[in-house]
Design an enzyme around this catalytic site. Structure first.
Site, PDB file in Angstrom:
ATOM      1  N   SER A  37       4.391   6.071   4.608  1.00 51.30           N
ATOM      2  CA  SER A  37       3.426   6.106   5.718  1.00 51.30           C
ATOM      3  C   SER A  37       3.999   5.554   7.022  1.00 51.30           C
ATOM      4  CB  SER A  37       2.168   5.324   5.345  1.00 51.30           C
ATOM      5  OG  SER A  37       2.490   3.981   5.040  1.00 51.30           O
ATOM      6  N   ASP A 330      -2.608  -2.060  11.765  1.00 47.60           N
ATOM      7  CA  ASP A 330      -3.591  -2.293  10.699  1.00 47.60           C
ATOM      8  C   ASP A 330      -2.981  -3.232   9.672  1.00 47.60           C
ATOM      9  OD1 ASP A 330      -1.857  -0.760   9.190  1.00 47.60           O
ATOM     10  OD2 ASP A 330      -3.171   0.981   9.036  1.00 47.60           O
ATOM     11  N   HIS A 333       0.742  -1.390   8.881  1.00 46.99           N
ATOM     12  CA  HIS A 333       1.645  -0.638   9.753  1.00 46.99           C
ATOM     13  C   HIS A 333       1.813  -1.247  11.131  1.00 46.99           C
ATOM     14  CE1 HIS A 333      -0.248   2.187   6.822  1.00 46.99           C
ATOM     15  NE2 HIS A 333       1.029   2.467   6.615  1.00 46.99           N
TER      16      HIS A 333
END
Ligand code: NAG
Ligand code: NAG
Length: 366
Positions: A37, A330, A333
């Site tokens: 991600s 967040d 990340h």
């Protein structure tokens, strides 16, 4: 029509090969991306998974809005593509067809890891093994665009940059999730790191066999310091800012990765592997946050609960006002602002503590 497109692509390639790069040309003909991600740009959008980010406020600072990138703006590879002179970003593999693939593809998938089972707690994703298989298919499609001339295809791929960043989820969404995975019972941190490196070696060798020569291997950062872990362990109460048990395990993995890069460079003909030491960069960013303009380093800009780190940023949640002051977007990340620092170090740092044995700019020219 398709034939004409292919013919034109061949013409363009021939011309590009015959001409000294004119200004405005990217420094390398293509850029392929593998990872999780941290660099996914939409490959998970149509999968059944919690590891998805194609909703606001993700992408709040990205011109096209929420694209599936897991932060507020650009990822590290978006910025690297710009630094390498590409016009526009490298597109996600999902949904990209035709001669566009000649410029490169992004195969990354949120929740993915080196191990196949990693990330299954979140749902579907494309593991590293699957990403390599996707590249195999792409290389076959490219071979047709080169009229089956393998020498020409290899000559082309050999000049491209491959960025591969894996491992975070093998810890976050596997080893350090003992309620869901048995690996922490079956292995100690040292044998687990060795196991990951062994699997990774096989996957990276497959990329080499398919034509990859310039390969940037991105290490794992200080994930013991991300808001998610700070929230889980409340390590502040412990006097430490981070979960050192996790960071120590990551240290072992990164050390193995550095040795792997060295052995590839020593043993595989023409291999130019580079180790991008994200751990070192993330340490520098944390320790010198103020100097980089960051004010908040232990809390996500968007999220829920302690450190905004207990649940990821939810649809239509109000994020923090000034994203440029936050290290983390967040629970997991980095913000675009942090990604800019990571990308610039990877591209241009002259310290081998950041990039070894050369930086990405040098790799492009090598
Ligand atoms: C294949 O490509 C190479 C390198 O571009 C070229 O030298 C060779 O003539 C090509 N072979 C054929 C059969 O077209
Ligand atoms: C808290 O401190 C103890 C003792 O130093 C250490 O073993 C433990 O890993 C620390 N916990 C975290 C979350 O860092």
């Amino acid at each position: 029509m398709a034939r004409l497109g292919v013919w034109m692509a061949v013409m363009v390639l021939t011309m590009a090969a015959a001409t000294v790069a004119w200004s405005g040309d990217p420094q390398v003909p293509c850029f392929f991306i593998f990872g999780d991600s941290l660099v996914d740009n939409g490959n998970n959008n149509n999968l059944l998974t919690l590891a998805r980010a194609n909703y606001a406020p993700y992408g709040i600072d990205f011109p096209q809005g929420a694209s599936g990138r897991f932060n507020n703006g650009r990822t590290v590879v978006d910025i690297l593509a710009q630094l390498l002179g590409f016009r526009g970003y490298i597109p996600p593999r999902e949904g990209t067809r035709g001669t566009a693939i000649l410029r490169g593809l992004n195969f990354a998938s949120g929740a993915a890891g080196i191990r196949d089972e990693t990330g299954n707690n979140l749902g579907d994703h494309f593991s590293m093994v699957e990403q390599v298989e996707h590249f195999r298919t792409t290389a076959q499609q490219m071979a047709r665009m080169f009229r089956g001339n393998r020498t020409a295809l290899f000559g082309y791929l050999n000049r491209c940059i491959f960025a591969v960043g894996m491992g975070s989820n093998d810890y976050l969404n596997n080893y350090f999730m003992p309620s869901m995975y048995s690996t922490s019972y079956d292995y100690n941190p040292k044998t687990y790191a060795a196991l990951l490196i062994q699997d990774y070696e096989r996957q990276l060798t497959a990329l080499y066999d398919l034509g990859a020569r310039k390969v940037a291997i991105v290490g794992v950062g200080q994930i013991g310091c991300i808001p998610y872990e700070l929230a889980r362990y409340n390590s502040r109460a412990n006097g430490s800012r981070c979960n050192e048990r996790i960071n120590k395990a990551i240290d072992l993995y990164n050390a193995g990765l550095l040795r792997l890069v060295e052995s590839f460079n020593n043993e595989l003909p023409d291999a130019k592997f580079v180790f991008v030491n994200t751990y070192e960069s993330s340490k520098d960013l944390t320790n010198n946050a103020a100097a980089y303009g960051f004010e908040v380093i232990d809390k996500g800009c968007c999220g829920v609960g302690r450190n905004n780190g207990q649940i990821t940023c939810l649809p239509f949640q109000q994020p923090c006002e000034d994203r440029s002051k936050y290290l983390f977007w967040d629970a997991f990340h980095p913000t675009e602002a942090a990604n800019l620092v990571y990308a610039r170090k990877a591209y241009a740092s002259t310290s081998t503590a950041d990039v070894y044995p050369m930086n990405i700019q040098q790799l492009a020219m090598a």
